[in-house]
Design a protein around this motif. Structure first.
Motif, PDB file in Angstrom:
ATOM      1  N   UNK A  46      49.496  75.733  37.313  1.00  0.00           N
ATOM      2  CA  UNK A  46      49.598  77.147  37.680  1.00  0.00           C
ATOM      3  C   UNK A  46      50.249  77.970  36.565  1.00  0.00           C
ATOM      4  N   UNK A  47      51.280  77.427  35.950  1.00  0.00           N
ATOM      5  CA  UNK A  47      51.969  78.141  34.875  1.00  0.00           C
ATOM      6  C   UNK A  47      51.054  78.377  33.684  1.00  0.00           C
ATOM      7  N   UNK A  48      50.225  77.373  33.356  1.00  0.00           N
ATOM      8  CA  UNK A  48      49.296  77.520  32.224  1.00  0.00           C
ATOM      9  C   UNK A  48      48.238  78.570  32.533  1.00  0.00           C
ATOM     10  N   UNK A  49      47.768  78.564  33.792  1.00  0.00           N
ATOM     11  CA  UNK A  49      46.758  79.555  34.180  1.00  0.00           C
ATOM     12  C   UNK A  49      47.344  80.962  34.076  1.00  0.00           C
ATOM     13  N   UNK A  50      48.574  81.137  34.556  1.00  0.00           N
ATOM     14  CA  UNK A  50      49.234  82.449  34.449  1.00  0.00           C
ATOM     15  C   UNK A  50      49.360  82.862  32.975  1.00  0.00           C
ATOM     16  N   UNK A  51      49.706  81.900  32.143  1.00  0.00           N
ATOM     17  CA  UNK A  51      49.848  82.197  30.713  1.00  0.00           C
ATOM     18  C   UNK A  51      48.508  82.660  30.123  1.00  0.00           C
ATOM     19  N   UNK A  52      47.433  81.963  30.491  1.00  0.00           N
ATOM     20  CA  UNK A  52      46.102  82.322  29.972  1.00  0.00           C
ATOM     21  C   UNK A  52      45.709  83.732  30.402  1.00  0.00           C
ATOM     22  N   UNK A  53      46.024  84.081  31.658  1.00  0.00           N
ATOM     23  CA  UNK A  53      45.696  85.425  32.159  1.00  0.00           C
ATOM     24  C   UNK A  53      46.473  86.486  31.389  1.00  0.00           C
ATOM     25  N   UNK A  54      47.763  86.274  31.253  1.00  0.00           N
ATOM     26  CA  UNK A  54      48.593  87.272  30.558  1.00  0.00           C
ATOM     27  C   UNK A  54      48.227  87.366  29.074  1.00  0.00           C
ATOM     28  N   UNK A  55      47.870  86.233  28.470  1.00  0.00           N
ATOM     29  CA  UNK A  55      47.465  86.253  27.059  1.00  0.00           C
ATOM     30  C   UNK A  55      46.199  87.075  26.879  1.00  0.00           C
ATOM     31  N   UNK A  56      45.266  86.931  27.822  1.00  0.00           N
ATOM     32  CA  UNK A  56      44.027  87.706  27.741  1.00  0.00           C
ATOM     33  C   UNK A  56      44.305  89.197  27.872  1.00  0.00           C
ATOM     34  N   UNK A  57      45.229  89.550  28.762  1.00  0.00           N
ATOM     35  CA  UNK A  57      45.535  90.973  28.984  1.00  0.00           C
ATOM     36  C   UNK A  57      46.273  91.592  27.801  1.00  0.00           C
ATOM     37  N   UNK A  81      46.649  80.567  43.514  1.00  0.00           N
ATOM     38  CA  UNK A  81      47.347  80.624  42.222  1.00  0.00           C
ATOM     39  C   UNK A  81      48.367  81.758  42.119  1.00  0.00           C
ATOM     40  N   UNK A  82      48.585  82.469  43.226  1.00  0.00           N
ATOM     41  CA  UNK A  82      49.605  83.508  43.231  1.00  0.00           C
ATOM     42  C   UNK A  82      49.326  84.631  42.232  1.00  0.00           C
ATOM     43  N   UNK A  83      48.068  85.053  42.141  1.00  0.00           N
ATOM     44  CA  UNK A  83      47.690  86.032  41.118  1.00  0.00           C
ATOM     45  C   UNK A  83      48.126  87.450  41.471  1.00  0.00           C
ATOM     46  N   UNK A  84      48.120  87.791  42.748  1.00  0.00           N
ATOM     47  CA  UNK A  84      48.477  89.154  43.129  1.00  0.00           C
ATOM     48  C   UNK A  84      49.922  89.464  42.736  1.00  0.00           C
ATOM     49  N   UNK A  85      50.815  88.534  43.016  1.00  0.00           N
ATOM     50  CA  UNK A  85      52.223  88.748  42.670  1.00  0.00           C
ATOM     51  C   UNK A  85      52.415  88.785  41.146  1.00  0.00           C
ATOM     52  N   UNK A  86      51.713  87.886  40.447  1.00  0.00           N
ATOM     53  CA  UNK A  86      51.811  87.849  38.985  1.00  0.00           C
ATOM     54  C   UNK A  86      51.444  89.206  38.383  1.00  0.00           C
ATOM     55  N   UNK A  87      50.348  89.781  38.852  1.00  0.00           N
ATOM     56  CA  UNK A  87      49.869  91.031  38.269  1.00  0.00           C
ATOM     57  C   UNK A  87      50.682  92.229  38.744  1.00  0.00           C
ATOM     58  N   UNK A  88      51.244  92.130  39.964  1.00  0.00           N
ATOM     59  CA  UNK A  88      52.124  93.208  40.428  1.00  0.00           C
ATOM     60  C   UNK A  88      53.334  93.343  39.511  1.00  0.00           C
ATOM     61  N   UNK A  89      53.845  92.203  39.038  1.00  0.00           N
ATOM     62  CA  UNK A  89      54.994  92.230  38.129  1.00  0.00           C
ATOM     63  C   UNK A  89      54.637  92.900  36.803  1.00  0.00           C
ATOM     64  N   UNK A  90      53.343  92.873  36.454  1.00  0.00           N
ATOM     65  CA  UNK A  90      52.873  93.514  35.215  1.00  0.00           C
ATOM     66  C   UNK A  90      52.357  94.933  35.487  1.00  0.00           C
ATOM     67  N   UNK A  91      52.490  95.377  36.742  1.00  0.00           N
ATOM     68  CA  UNK A  91      52.005  96.696  37.163  1.00  0.00           C
ATOM     69  C   UNK A  91      50.500  96.837  36.912  1.00  0.00           C
ATOM     70  N   UNK A  92      49.761  95.756  37.194  1.00  0.00           N
ATOM     71  CA  UNK A  92      48.300  95.748  37.031  1.00  0.00           C
ATOM     72  C   UNK A  92      47.680  95.479  38.396  1.00  0.00           C
ATOM     73  N   UNK A  93      46.868  96.395  38.920  1.00  0.00           N
ATOM     74  CA  UNK A  93      46.223  96.159  40.220  1.00  0.00           C
ATOM     75  C   UNK A  93      45.175  95.060  40.128  1.00  0.00           C
ATOM     76  N   UNK A  94      45.050  94.311  41.209  1.00  0.00           N
ATOM     77  CA  UNK A  94      44.071  93.234  41.270  1.00  0.00           C
ATOM     78  C   UNK A  94      42.957  93.614  42.247  1.00  0.00           C
TER      79      UNK A  94
END
Length: 449
Positions: A46-57, A81-94
């Motif tokens: 899960x941590x690697x997936x979150x990293x890949x998402x944030x790296x892309x952004x 994968x807890x994506x909604x919370x991850x992106x909320x912390x980045x102020x990015x709507x999902x």
């Protein structure tokens, strides 16, 4: 246009690609759409997936992007994968799209679009929304979502041919003036003594004049002339480049050389040289933004027949349309090309460029027949208008080859300032057309061409 990041399960890979291919504009999808897949049937870091998402952004936005990424995911993937919370912390709507819809085959006859297709539209990456941006550089009328809808609507009023309009539209390329000049600057132009655009002595405004204006701004120290004759006489034994937006059939280039050599009296495209032998002493490069293999072959044959090895052709992009048989024939010095110069190539020696746009569709033959019949009516309308202004009548052998544009080349190309006559008539011609008892007063996509 806004980049789109799709987060999806690997089991949806094929369906997502089908949606992108059917609804997305091919010129922008590869550039603006990023996909990260995860297989929920396996253990996922899960941590690697979150990293890949944030790296892309955090990557640099694609050139032409108006905003940052829109991010979308299936509900199940986002929950696991807890994506909604991850992106909320980045102020990015999902945004969400349906995984259950992706599990079903796309129906060719369905008017309802998958949610992911609607998302492409919101990001201006769908065929229509992207085309309204990519074709907006047309100088002589407005091209936007409204004019695109009007143009496409005509296909539906003649039959069930809206998909034909989409296929053509998805592959119509408009080369804006600045992009055309960028292509030229990668040619031998910077190393030349002079750049020439051919100003027709009959007063016709040619695309070269538009190009020359842009080159003057980009190359302020370059000697830019409007007469190839003047350039050759000013720089005997020099290095000269002549520019034009496109090389389609070779007729224009041959006309210029025939004029230089004093063989086109009364129909000169440029004034004759005082000494024709001067043409043999310069290094001359013909530079084109786009060329066809047929046009290149015909001009090269003329240059060989007239012993002009000092003249070469540079095409920033070359379209392959011609059969190997015909190319070999043109290259054979014993082969008589006079019939080709007069009436163009036989239809079985040319694969019109737009044929490739229908390759994946079961009704390709019907689409081609529609374009042939309607295109012939439109080109005949164009000829009738020109003949009312003094043109002579065309022989049927030549006229009937123009249903897909001049010499049947079937291009889907335009420039900001002009449309080649070798482009599909459905894109630039107007007038009354009929199909299967239905009649439309056709309005071209590129008006006033």
């Amino acid at each position: 246009m806004r980049p789109l990041l799709i987060l999806a399960e690997t089991r949806h890979t094929q369906r997502i690609q089908e949606i992108l291919q059917k609804y997305g504009h091919p010129a922008v999808v590869n550039k603006f759409v990023r996909i990260i897949y995860a297989d929920l049937g396996l253990e996922i870091d899960k941590g690697q997936f979150h990293y890949d998402v944030l790296a892309a952004l955090q990557e640099k936005r694609p050139d032409g992007a108006s905003q940052g990424y829109t991010v979308c995911s299936t509900v199940e993937l986002a929950r696991v994968l807890g994506l909604k919370k991850l992106l909320q912390l980045q102020d990015i709507p999902l945004q969400f799209f349906s995984g259950s819809v992706l599990a079903k085959p796309l129906r060719a006859d369905s008017t309802a679009k998958p949610e992911l297709a609607n998302m492409l539209g919101l990001c201006e990456l769908s065929i229509h929304t992207a085309a309204s941006e990519l074709l907006s550089a047309w100088s002589h009328s407005r091209v936007d979502v409204n004019s695109l809808a009007v143009w496409k609507g005509q296909f539906g009023r003649l039959g069930k041919f809206s998909w034909v309009a989409d296929a053509i539209l998805a592959n119509t390329a408009l080369i804006a003036p600045q992009d055309l000049v960028d292509r030229f600057l990668e040619s031998p132009i910077p190393q030349s003594n002079a750049v020439v655009y051919n100003k027709d002595g009959r007063g016709t405004i040619k695309s070269g004049e538009v190009i020359a204006n842009l080159l003057t701004k980009r190359l302020p120290d370059m000697d830019i002339l409007d007469s190839l004759t003047d350039a050759i006489e000013k720089y005997p034994s020099g290095n000269i480049v002549m520019v034009e937006d496109g090389l389609w059939t070779g007729t224009e280039a041959v006309g210029v050389f025939e004029s230089l050599l004093g063989r086109r009296e009364g129909r000169e495209k440029t004034k004759a040289l005082t000494d024709p032998a001067l043409l043999e002493d310069v290094t001359l490069t013909l530079v084109y933004g786009v060329a066809t293999d047929y046009g290149v072959s015909m001009v090269n044959r003329y240059l060989r027949d007239n012993n002009l090895p000092n003249v070469s052709i540079y095409g920033a992009e070359t379209l392959s349309l011609t059969s190997e048989r015909l190319l070999q024939s043109i290259n054979d010095s014993t082969y008589d090309v006079s019939e080709l110069r007069g009436h163009g190539p036989a239809s079985d020696d040319i694969t019109p460029h737009f044929f490739n746009h229908f390759d994946a569709h079961a009704d390709k033959a019907v689409a081609i027949d529609f374009c042939r019949v309607v295109g012939q009516q439109l080109f005949d309308n164009y000829l009738a208008e020109r003949q009312s202004k003094g043109w002579g009548a065309w022989e049927d052998e030549k006229r009937l080859k123009c249903c897909f544009g001049m010499n049947g080349l079937g291009l889907t190309h335009a420039f900001g300032h002009s449309v080649p006559k070798a482009t599909l008539p459905l894109l630039w011609c107007k007038g009354t057309v009929e199909w299967a008892g239905h009649t439309v007063e056709w309005v071209p996509l590129f008006e006033n061409a």
